[in-house]
Design a protein around this motif. Structure first.
Motif, PDB file in Angstrom:
ATOM      1  N   SER A 183      -5.166  12.229   9.620  1.00 66.71           N
ATOM      2  CA  SER A 183      -3.788  12.176   8.864  1.00 66.71           C
ATOM      3  C   SER A 183      -3.204  13.534   8.765  1.00 66.71           C
ATOM      4  O   SER A 183      -3.756  14.612   8.336  1.00 66.71           O
ATOM      5  CB  SER A 183      -4.007  11.441   7.630  1.00 66.71           C
ATOM      6  OG  SER A 183      -2.924  11.323   6.943  1.00 66.71           O
TER       7      SER A 183
ATOM      8  N   GLU B 297      -5.545   6.751   7.603  1.00 66.99           N
ATOM      9  CA  GLU B 297      -4.611   5.782   7.098  1.00 66.99           C
ATOM     10  C   GLU B 297      -4.866   4.448   7.233  1.00 66.99           C
ATOM     11  O   GLU B 297      -5.657   4.037   7.687  1.00 66.99           O
ATOM     12  CB  GLU B 297      -3.351   6.436   7.906  1.00 66.99           C
ATOM     13  CG  GLU B 297      -2.900   7.623   7.815  1.00 66.99           C
ATOM     14  CD  GLU B 297      -1.747   8.038   8.580  1.00 66.99           C
ATOM     15  OE1 GLU B 297      -1.238   7.297   9.258  1.00 66.99           O
ATOM     16  OE2 GLU B 297      -1.292   9.223   8.652  1.00 66.99           O
ATOM     17  N   GLU B 298      -4.000   3.911   6.312  1.00 61.37           N
ATOM     18  CA  GLU B 298      -4.188   2.402   6.053  1.00 61.37           C
ATOM     19  C   GLU B 298      -4.596   1.250   7.413  1.00 61.37           C
ATOM     20  O   GLU B 298      -5.436   0.906   7.518  1.00 61.37           O
ATOM     21  CB  GLU B 298      -3.392   1.742   5.209  1.00 61.37           C
ATOM     22  CG  GLU B 298      -3.515   0.294   4.835  1.00 61.37           C
ATOM     23  CD  GLU B 298      -2.435  -0.381   3.690  1.00 61.37           C
ATOM     24  OE1 GLU B 298      -2.707  -1.710   3.527  1.00 61.37           O
ATOM     25  OE2 GLU B 298      -1.629   0.416   3.358  1.00 61.37           O
ATOM     26  N   LYS B 299      -3.648   1.700   8.415  1.00 58.61           N
ATOM     27  CA  LYS B 299      -3.810   0.996   9.463  1.00 58.61           C
ATOM     28  C   LYS B 299      -4.989   1.342  10.509  1.00 58.61           C
ATOM     29  O   LYS B 299      -5.549   0.599  10.998  1.00 58.61           O
ATOM     30  CB  LYS B 299      -2.491   1.299  10.552  1.00 58.61           C
ATOM     31  CG  LYS B 299      -2.106   2.750  10.681  1.00 58.61           C
ATOM     32  CD  LYS B 299      -1.006   2.883  11.448  1.00 58.61           C
ATOM     33  CE  LYS B 299      -0.438   4.372  11.683  1.00 58.61           C
ATOM     34  NZ  LYS B 299      -1.458   5.030  12.381  1.00 58.61           N
ATOM     35  N   ASP B 300      -5.377   2.582  10.281  1.00 59.88           N
ATOM     36  CA  ASP B 300      -6.455   3.149  11.007  1.00 59.88           C
ATOM     37  C   ASP B 300      -7.749   2.559  10.211  1.00 59.88           C
ATOM     38  O   ASP B 300      -8.929   2.178  11.071  1.00 59.88           O
ATOM     39  CB  ASP B 300      -6.746   4.459  11.126  1.00 59.88           C
ATOM     40  CG  ASP B 300      -5.299   5.065  11.910  1.00 59.88           C
ATOM     41  OD1 ASP B 300      -5.041   4.464  12.949  1.00 59.88           O
ATOM     42  OD2 ASP B 300      -4.947   6.115  11.631  1.00 59.88           O
ATOM     43  N   LEU B 301      -7.796   2.385   8.957  1.00 59.17           N
ATOM     44  CA  LEU B 301      -9.001   1.912   8.335  1.00 59.17           C
ATOM     45  C   LEU B 301      -9.288   0.522   8.833  1.00 59.17           C
ATOM     46  O   LEU B 301     -10.589   0.222   8.683  1.00 59.17           O
ATOM     47  CB  LEU B 301      -8.624   1.962   6.919  1.00 59.17           C
ATOM     48  CG  LEU B 301      -9.929   1.866   5.851  1.00 59.17           C
ATOM     49  CD1 LEU B 301     -11.065   2.327   6.136  1.00 59.17           C
ATOM     50  CD2 LEU B 301      -9.563   1.891   4.359  1.00 59.17           C
ATOM     51  N   LYS B 302      -8.245  -0.345   9.040  1.00 54.72           N
ATOM     52  CA  LYS B 302      -8.337  -1.694   9.291  1.00 54.72           C
ATOM     53  C   LYS B 302      -9.293  -1.848  10.551  1.00 54.72           C
ATOM     54  O   LYS B 302      -9.869  -2.947  10.893  1.00 54.72           O
ATOM     55  CB  LYS B 302      -7.176  -2.261   9.239  1.00 54.72           C
ATOM     56  CG  LYS B 302      -6.631  -2.375   8.044  1.00 54.72           C
ATOM     57  CD  LYS B 302      -4.971  -2.959   8.192  1.00 54.72           C
ATOM     58  CE  LYS B 302      -4.398  -3.277   6.785  1.00 54.72           C
ATOM     59  NZ  LYS B 302      -3.000  -4.045   7.007  1.00 54.72           N
TER      60      LYS B 302
ATOM     61  N   THR C 268     -11.826   7.329   1.917  1.00 61.64           N
ATOM     62  CA  THR C 268     -11.297   7.596   3.148  1.00 61.64           C
ATOM     63  C   THR C 268     -10.172   8.600   3.486  1.00 61.64           C
ATOM     64  O   THR C 268      -9.281   8.344   2.678  1.00 61.64           O
ATOM     65  CB  THR C 268     -11.191   6.283   4.038  1.00 61.64           C
ATOM     66  OG1 THR C 268     -10.915   6.669   5.436  1.00 61.64           O
ATOM     67  CG2 THR C 268     -10.108   5.680   3.493  1.00 61.64           C
TER      68      THR C 268
ATOM     69  N   PRO D 148     -12.151   2.320   1.045  1.00 63.20           N
ATOM     70  CA  PRO D 148     -10.842   2.597   0.892  1.00 63.20           C
ATOM     71  C   PRO D 148     -10.638   3.639  -0.287  1.00 63.20           C
ATOM     72  O   PRO D 148      -9.607   4.315  -0.174  1.00 63.20           O
ATOM     73  CB  PRO D 148     -10.247   1.353   0.292  1.00 63.20           C
ATOM     74  CG  PRO D 148     -11.404   0.526   1.041  1.00 63.20           C
ATOM     75  CD  PRO D 148     -12.760   1.208   1.168  1.00 63.20           C
ATOM     76  N   GLU D 149     -11.772   3.997  -1.145  1.00 64.42           N
ATOM     77  CA  GLU D 149     -11.334   4.976  -2.255  1.00 64.42           C
ATOM     78  C   GLU D 149     -11.491   6.165  -1.918  1.00 64.42           C
ATOM     79  O   GLU D 149     -11.158   7.374  -2.484  1.00 64.42           O
ATOM     80  CB  GLU D 149     -12.367   4.619  -3.523  1.00 64.42           C
ATOM     81  CG  GLU D 149     -12.068   3.211  -4.001  1.00 64.42           C
ATOM     82  CD  GLU D 149     -10.665   2.829  -4.476  1.00 64.42           C
ATOM     83  OE1 GLU D 149     -10.019   3.945  -5.277  1.00 64.42           O
ATOM     84  OE2 GLU D 149      -9.767   1.918  -4.428  1.00 64.42           O
TER      85      GLU D 149
END
Length: 205
Positions: free
Chosen positions: A177, A51-56, A48, A45-46
């Motif tokens: 992104s 975007e947050e939704k894609d990281l999940k 990447t 997360p630091e």
């Protein structure tokens, strides 16, 4: 005597073949490790660009299989006294680069050339002062790979021969992104072949 000469020649051939095989294996291993490290960065997360939704939902980037045919020896030609220029990006940002050199190599039976560039801001950074930027486009763009082209990172070479590994080609952050500003590969770095190596188009789940 003739038998001895034959045996010596045979031994030299064997050791040369073994050395070349070991070199190729090491280069392939390096490409695999690079891709694994890229996946680790994207999952962090630091670090990447996702975007947050894609990281999940991130499970790993999609790569072409590592192919030694895309690891080539290139002749590096330094091009001194090149004027600085503003490189186009995906936004209005215009970073200043200098063409640092040229790479001449053969791929798929064709003679090819790519330019490498040096970011003039990074020259002042002690960590990246020797960093070179290799952006390129090829015939896979917009199909198997990102439409805006891909990048390869380099360091200033110590000789006039370098290893160019397209298995380490990666996408600009803009592929993941819209919040990023990414350099657009100059037209002179358009390869008229399919580079089926490195990172493929990012597909959201």
């Amino acid at each position: 005597m003739n038998n001895k000469i034959f045996i010596i020649v045979l031994m030299i051939t064997f050791f040369n073949s073994a050395f070349i095989y070991a070199q190729e294996s090491a280069l392939e291993k390096s490409a695999i490790e690079y891709q694994q490290e890229l996946n680790r960065e994207f999952a962090d997360p630091e670090e990447t660009p996702l975007e947050e939704k894609d990281l999940k939902e991130f499970e790993g980037l999609d790569f072409f299989p590592v192919d030694p045919a895309y690891i080539v020896k290139a002749e590096f030609l330094r091009t001194p006294a090149e004027p600085p220029f503003a490189m186009k990006t995906s936004t209005d940002r215009l970073p200043i680069y200098v063409k640092y050199g040229e790479l001449y190599f053969e791929l798929k039976g064709k003679e090819m050339k790519l330019n490498v560039y040096q970011n003039q801001d990074l020259v002042q950074d002690p960590e990246y002062f020797d960093y070179l930027f290799l952006p390129f486009t090829d015939l896979t763009n917009g199909k198997a790979t990102y439409g805006g082209g891909r990048y390869i990172d380099m360091r200033i070479p110590e000789s006039d021969e370098v290893i160019l590994d397209f298995n380490k080609a990666y996408n600009p952050y803009c592929a993941y992104s819209g919040k990023y500003s990414c350099p657009v590969p100059p037209e002179e770095n358009n390869l008229q072949v399919e580079i089926e190596a490195g990172v493929k188009t990012y597909k959201k789940h």
